[in-house]
Design a protein around this motif. Structure first.
Motif, PDB file in Angstrom:
ATOM      1  N   VAL A  58       0.928  -1.347   0.183  1.00  0.00           N
ATOM      2  CA  VAL A  58       0.000   0.032  -0.119  1.00  0.00           C
ATOM      3  C   VAL A  58       0.894   1.216  -0.044  1.00  0.00           C
ATOM      4  O   VAL A  58       0.549   2.202  -0.864  1.00  0.00           O
ATOM      5  N   SER A  59       1.800   1.406   0.797  1.00  0.00           N
ATOM      6  CA  SER A  59       2.707   2.275   0.781  1.00  0.00           C
ATOM      7  C   SER A  59       3.563   2.654  -0.220  1.00  0.00           C
ATOM      8  O   SER A  59       3.682   3.854  -0.993  1.00  0.00           O
ATOM      9  N   ILE A  60       3.673   1.581  -1.096  1.00  0.00           N
ATOM     10  CA  ILE A  60       4.511   1.757  -2.386  1.00  0.00           C
ATOM     11  C   ILE A  60       3.535   2.395  -3.464  1.00  0.00           C
ATOM     12  O   ILE A  60       3.912   3.065  -4.197  1.00  0.00           O
ATOM     13  N   ALA A  61       2.378   1.526  -3.366  1.00  0.00           N
ATOM     14  CA  ALA A  61       1.272   2.209  -4.299  1.00  0.00           C
ATOM     15  C   ALA A  61       1.127   3.655  -4.111  1.00  0.00           C
ATOM     16  O   ALA A  61       0.716   4.655  -5.162  1.00  0.00           O
ATOM     17  N   ALA A  62       1.093   4.096  -2.782  1.00  0.00           N
ATOM     18  CA  ALA A  62       0.695   5.664  -2.694  1.00  0.00           C
ATOM     19  C   ALA A  62       1.835   6.523  -2.954  1.00  0.00           C
ATOM     20  O   ALA A  62       1.679   7.518  -3.674  1.00  0.00           O
ATOM     21  N   LEU A  63       2.957   5.994  -2.742  1.00  0.00           N
ATOM     22  CA  LEU A  63       4.307   6.720  -3.251  1.00  0.00           C
ATOM     23  C   LEU A  63       4.059   6.971  -4.707  1.00  0.00           C
ATOM     24  O   LEU A  63       4.529   7.927  -5.334  1.00  0.00           O
ATOM     25  N   LEU A  64       3.739   5.720  -5.575  1.00  0.00           N
ATOM     26  CA  LEU A  64       3.733   5.698  -6.957  1.00  0.00           C
ATOM     27  C   LEU A  64       2.607   6.832  -7.284  1.00  0.00           C
ATOM     28  O   LEU A  64       2.813   7.655  -8.276  1.00  0.00           O
ATOM     29  N   ALA A  65       1.489   6.702  -6.731  1.00  0.00           N
ATOM     30  CA  ALA A  65       0.333   7.692  -7.039  1.00  0.00           C
ATOM     31  C   ALA A  65       0.958   9.144  -6.753  1.00  0.00           C
ATOM     32  O   ALA A  65       0.675  10.054  -7.488  1.00  0.00           O
ATOM     33  N   THR A  77       3.914  10.415  -6.859  1.00  0.00           N
ATOM     34  CA  THR A  77       4.994  10.570  -8.065  1.00  0.00           C
ATOM     35  C   THR A  77       4.459  11.110  -9.069  1.00  0.00           C
ATOM     36  O   THR A  77       4.527  11.934 -10.138  1.00  0.00           O
ATOM     37  N   ILE A  78       3.125  10.107  -9.646  1.00  0.00           N
ATOM     38  CA  ILE A  78       2.604  10.354 -10.994  1.00  0.00           C
ATOM     39  C   ILE A  78       1.786  11.880 -10.899  1.00  0.00           C
ATOM     40  O   ILE A  78       1.774  12.521 -11.984  1.00  0.00           O
ATOM     41  N   ALA A  79       1.286  11.855  -9.787  1.00  0.00           N
ATOM     42  CA  ALA A  79       0.488  13.385  -9.552  1.00  0.00           C
ATOM     43  C   ALA A  79       1.406  14.459  -9.752  1.00  0.00           C
ATOM     44  O   ALA A  79       1.016  15.395 -10.506  1.00  0.00           O
ATOM     45  N   ILE A  80       2.721  14.427  -9.273  1.00  0.00           N
ATOM     46  CA  ILE A  80       3.757  15.469  -9.292  1.00  0.00           C
ATOM     47  C   ILE A  80       4.112  15.531 -10.704  1.00  0.00           C
ATOM     48  O   ILE A  80       4.373  16.765 -11.234  1.00  0.00           O
TER      49      ILE A  80
END
Length: 159
Positions: A8-15, A17-20
């Protein structure tokens, strides 16, 4: 094995990053639109007020400060383009060659150049160095032979 909180943490970090990345792209697009609008407004201003056009061959007699204002507006425009990476050195030098073809522009820059910007960044210093070099290069150059007929400011046609 990987536990669920790590996934979940990795998915949140990826999300995030994509938003930025998407926000950066949107900001660059908005910046490009703003620059194009400013360029359009500058051209429109020069057409409406030929006394502001540093390059007009037949400028109406007026207060010389108006021409200086026009030159300052163009210099600020090029400076903005330079800082956002939309104007490279070759294009900057091309624009400056046109600006400094007239003695009035060279005189103006010699008066205001040292105080034109108070930014101490490396990129700003490079911009000012290039402007100074082009001003001096134009001052040393022999007057160019006129290869084309002059264009009256705002007329859009050669005389």
């Amino acid at each position: 094995m990987t536990d669920l909180p790590t996934v979940v943490s990795i998915a949140a970090l990826l999300a995030v990053t994509i938003a930025i990345v998407v926000q950066q792209q949107q900001a660059r697009t908005a910046q490009a639109v703003d620059v194009r609008e400013r360029h359009f407004e500058l051209i429109k201003l020069m057409l409406d007020h030929p006394e502001l056009d540093y390059n007009a061959t037949e400028r109406p007699p007026s207060d010389e400060r108006k021409t200086a204002i026009g030159m300052s507006l163009w210099m600020a425009h090029w400076n903005t383009l330079w800082h956002i990476g939309q104007l490279d050195e070759k294009a900057l030098r091309f624009n400056l060659e046109d600006l400094f073809a007239g003695a009035e522009a060279r005189s103006w820059w010699r008066r205001v150049g040292s105080a034109w910007s108070s930014k101490g960044t490396r990129k700003e210093r490079r911009f000012l160095t290039i402007v100074g070099e082009e001003c001096e290069k134009a001052a040393r150059a022999k007057p160019a032979v006129q290869l084309r007929e002059p264009v009256k400011s705002g007329s859009g046609v050669r005389d």
